[in-house]
Design a protein around this motif. Structure first.
Motif, PDB file in Angstrom:
ATOM      1  N   ARG A  65       1.047  12.602  -6.571  1.00 16.21           N
ATOM      2  CA  ARG A  65       1.886  12.974  -5.437  1.00 16.21           C
ATOM      3  C   ARG A  65       1.275  12.463  -4.128  1.00 16.21           C
ATOM      4  NH1 ARG A  65       5.719  16.776  -4.512  1.00 16.21           N
ATOM      5  NH2 ARG A  65       5.339  17.819  -6.507  1.00 16.21           N
ATOM      6  N   SER A  66      -0.022  12.668  -3.978  1.00 14.49           N
ATOM      7  CA  SER A  66      -0.704  12.247  -2.755  1.00 14.49           C
ATOM      8  C   SER A  66      -0.674  10.729  -2.586  1.00 14.49           C
ATOM      9  CB  SER A  66      -2.156  12.744  -2.786  1.00 14.49           C
ATOM     10  OG  SER A  66      -2.882  12.250  -1.689  1.00 14.49           O
ATOM     11  N   ASP A  67      -0.983  10.009  -3.654  1.00 16.19           N
ATOM     12  CA  ASP A  67      -1.073   8.544  -3.572  1.00 16.19           C
ATOM     13  C   ASP A  67       0.294   7.909  -3.316  1.00 16.19           C
ATOM     14  OD1 ASP A  67      -3.780   8.712  -4.039  1.00 16.19           O
ATOM     15  OD2 ASP A  67      -3.631   8.276  -6.184  1.00 16.19           O
ATOM     16  N   VAL A  68       1.304   8.348  -4.054  1.00 19.72           N
ATOM     17  CA  VAL A  68       2.620   7.711  -3.931  1.00 19.72           C
ATOM     18  C   VAL A  68       3.306   8.108  -2.630  1.00 19.72           C
ATOM     19  CG1 VAL A  68       4.901   7.443  -4.971  1.00 19.72           C
ATOM     20  CG2 VAL A  68       2.864   7.496  -6.424  1.00 19.72           C
ATOM     21  N   SER A  69       3.165   9.373  -2.230  1.00 17.27           N
ATOM     22  CA  SER A  69       3.802   9.781  -0.975  1.00 17.27           C
ATOM     23  C   SER A  69       3.173   9.056   0.207  1.00 17.27           C
ATOM     24  CB  SER A  69       3.708  11.301  -0.793  1.00 17.27           C
ATOM     25  OG  SER A  69       2.370  11.733  -0.730  1.00 17.27           O
ATOM     26  N   ALA A  70       1.857   8.832   0.169  1.00 19.68           N
ATOM     27  CA  ALA A  70       1.200   8.079   1.241  1.00 19.68           C
ATOM     28  C   ALA A  70       1.692   6.636   1.264  1.00 19.68           C
ATOM     29  CB  ALA A  70      -0.316   8.131   1.060  1.00 19.68           C
ATOM     30  N   PHE A  71       1.893   6.051   0.091  1.00 22.03           N
ATOM     31  CA  PHE A  71       2.427   4.690  -0.004  1.00 22.03           C
ATOM     32  C   PHE A  71       3.831   4.622   0.587  1.00 22.03           C
ATOM     33  CE2 PHE A  71       5.207   1.823  -2.408  1.00 22.03           C
ATOM     34  CZ  PHE A  71       4.599   0.604  -2.177  1.00 22.03           C
ATOM     35  N   LEU A  72       4.674   5.579   0.226  1.00 23.90           N
ATOM     36  CA  LEU A  72       6.051   5.591   0.735  1.00 23.90           C
ATOM     37  C   LEU A  72       6.083   5.809   2.243  1.00 23.90           C
ATOM     38  CD1 LEU A  72       7.796   7.683  -2.075  1.00 23.90           C
ATOM     39  CD2 LEU A  72       7.847   5.196  -1.772  1.00 23.90           C
ATOM     40  N   ALA A  73       5.182   6.664   2.734  1.00 28.56           N
ATOM     41  CA  ALA A  73       5.109   6.887   4.175  1.00 28.56           C
ATOM     42  C   ALA A  73       4.690   5.622   4.903  1.00 28.56           C
ATOM     43  CB  ALA A  73       4.131   8.029   4.476  1.00 28.56           C
ATOM     44  N   PHE A  74       3.737   4.881   4.310  1.00 30.19           N
ATOM     45  CA  PHE A  74       3.325   3.617   4.934  1.00 30.19           C
ATOM     46  C   PHE A  74       4.498   2.649   4.998  1.00 30.19           C
ATOM     47  CE2 PHE A  74       2.189  -0.811   4.492  1.00 30.19           C
ATOM     48  CZ  PHE A  74       1.334  -1.004   5.581  1.00 30.19           C
ATOM     49  N   MET A  75       5.224   2.510   3.896  1.00 35.63           N
ATOM     50  CA  MET A  75       6.336   1.569   3.862  1.00 35.63           C
ATOM     51  C   MET A  75       7.428   1.956   4.861  1.00 35.63           C
ATOM     52  SD  MET A  75       5.695  -0.967   2.024  1.00 35.63           S
ATOM     53  CE  MET A  75       4.383  -1.466   0.900  1.00 35.63           C
ATOM     54  N   THR A  76       7.608   3.262   5.066  1.00 37.91           N
ATOM     55  CA  THR A  76       8.575   3.723   6.064  1.00 37.91           C
ATOM     56  C   THR A  76       8.149   3.287   7.462  1.00 37.91           C
ATOM     57  OG1 THR A  76       9.176   5.642   4.724  1.00 37.91           O
ATOM     58  CG2 THR A  76       9.663   5.761   7.073  1.00 37.91           C
ATOM     59  N   ALA A  77       6.874   3.529   7.786  1.00 41.19           N
ATOM     60  CA  ALA A  77       6.358   3.134   9.103  1.00 41.19           C
ATOM     61  C   ALA A  77       6.330   1.619   9.246  1.00 41.19           C
ATOM     62  CB  ALA A  77       4.963   3.720   9.292  1.00 41.19           C
ATOM     63  N   HIS A  78       5.992   0.931   8.161  1.00 41.03           N
ATOM     64  CA  HIS A  78       5.884  -0.529   8.177  1.00 41.03           C
ATOM     65  C   HIS A  78       7.240  -1.178   8.469  1.00 41.03           C
ATOM     66  CE1 HIS A  78       4.240  -4.429   7.137  1.00 41.03           C
ATOM     67  NE2 HIS A  78       5.122  -4.596   6.163  1.00 41.03           N
ATOM     68  N   SER A  79       8.311  -0.546   7.991  1.00 41.55           N
ATOM     69  CA  SER A  79       9.650  -1.117   8.182  1.00 41.55           C
ATOM     70  C   SER A  79      10.292  -0.642   9.482  1.00 41.55           C
ATOM     71  CB  SER A  79      10.544  -0.744   7.002  1.00 41.55           C
ATOM     72  OG  SER A  79      10.771   0.652   6.991  1.00 41.55           O
ATOM     73  N   GLY A  80       9.690   0.351  10.113  1.00 35.80           N
ATOM     74  CA  GLY A  80      10.190   0.821  11.400  1.00 35.80           C
ATOM     75  C   GLY A  80      11.177   1.960  11.329  1.00 35.80           C
ATOM     76  N   GLY A  81      11.322   2.598  10.166  1.00 36.63           N
ATOM     77  CA  GLY A  81      12.251   3.726  10.077  1.00 36.63           C
ATOM     78  C   GLY A  81      12.417   4.202   8.656  1.00 36.63           C
TER      79      GLY A  81
END
Length: 306
Positions: free
Chosen positions: A34-50
């Protein structure tokens, strides 16, 4: 999790529930995933700008993956930890791609950073013997001393994980010549029980003041509840301090010692894999490196031209 879209959050939760329900992943594994994948998804959200929906996850590119890995390394994540995180992300993506019908090539082709695997740190045979002889001296309460000796003897004599030894119940006593152990991933294996281990458990049971019931833990704490692993870790710490052994002489090191000493005695690698309950032979092969290291040390000390 606040940066993740509801669709992604729901998909992550569904995947974790599947792992826990159908594949019986442990609570610790689910927490780490949960920790690893949610952090990855959060990065991709910030990386794409939304916030992104599931469709955006299907469009992640190789460049996006490189950006995430660079960000992790830049924040101090070591190679071993990053490899673990990438493995979690790939496992999630395989499931998501099959469910949503897209090709996850960019994620699955990402290469984990190379790192040197830590070799197991087994005890020397004489040190392992000294531990078995000394651990009982760490308590002045007779039945507690016998209990600790029985647990440690099982770890070294049968190659059990501490959770497996403490997972035994009154229904397992008296110990038979062969035990069926339910290990990681609920994988069952058959483990021979040495007479010394059976004798140690019998002695503990003869002294234990708490009644042995089929559904109750075999190894009890002072108040009668299940024995906490920290108690065995503590008694090992006191034992190694008394014997002058390194900090690597932990309860789990006894399992490593079991495997290494079997290998040194000519044990078959496949058989040792079965005894340890390793899903992959590559995990067991780490012990061959330990054995080779030991042989080279002996060679360098003994060879006249070394």
């Amino acid at each position: 999790m606040t940066l993740i879209s509801p669709a992604c959050r729901d998909a992550l939760q569904l995947w974790l529930e599947r792992l826990g329900g159908l594949e019986d992943a442990s609570a610790n594994t689910l927490t780490a995933y949960r920790s690893d994948v949610s952090a990855f998804l959060a990065f991709m959200t910030a990386h794409s700008g939304g916030p992104q929906g599931l469709g955006a996850l299907a469009r992640i590119t190789t460049a996006d993956m490189r950006a995430w890995m660079a960000s992790e390394r830049g924040s101090g994540t070591g190679a071993r930890s990053l490899a673990r995180k990438l493995s979690a992300v790939k496992t999630f993506y395989r499931w998501l791609a099959e469910r949503e019908g897209f090709e996850p090539a960019a994620v699955l082709s990402a290469r984990a950073p190379k790192f040197q695997r830590k070799l197991p740190r087994p005890l020397a045979p004489d040190a392992a013997k000294a531990v078995l002889e000394t651990v009982e001296l760490q308590s002045q309460t007779g039945w507690v001393a016998a209990r600790d000796a029985a647990v440690v003897t099982l770890l070294y004599g049968c190659g059990l994980r501490i959770s497996e030894a403490l997972g035994l119940t009154g229904a397992d006593a008296p110990l038979p010549p062969v035990l069926r152990i339910l290990g990681k991933g609920r994988k069952e294996r058959v483990v021979p029980v040495l007479p010394a281990a059976r004798d140690a458990v019998d002695r503990y049971l003869s002294l234990c003041p708490h009644p042995q019931e089929a559904g109750a833990p075999l190894f009890r704490g002072v108040r009668g509840g299940a024995l906490n692993p920290r108690q065995i870790q503590g008694v090992m710490a006191r034992t190694r301090a008394q014997l002058g052994l390194p900090a690597t002489a932990t309860p789990h090191a006894l399992r490593h010692s079991f495997a290494t000493h079997l290998l040194e005695a000519g044990g078959d690698l496949r058989a040792i894999q079965e005894l340890l309950g390793h899903a992959s032979l590559s995990t067991t092969q780490a012990y061959t490196a330990v054995d080779t290291t030991h042989l080279m040390e002996v060679y360098m000390r003994a060879h006249p031209k070394a």
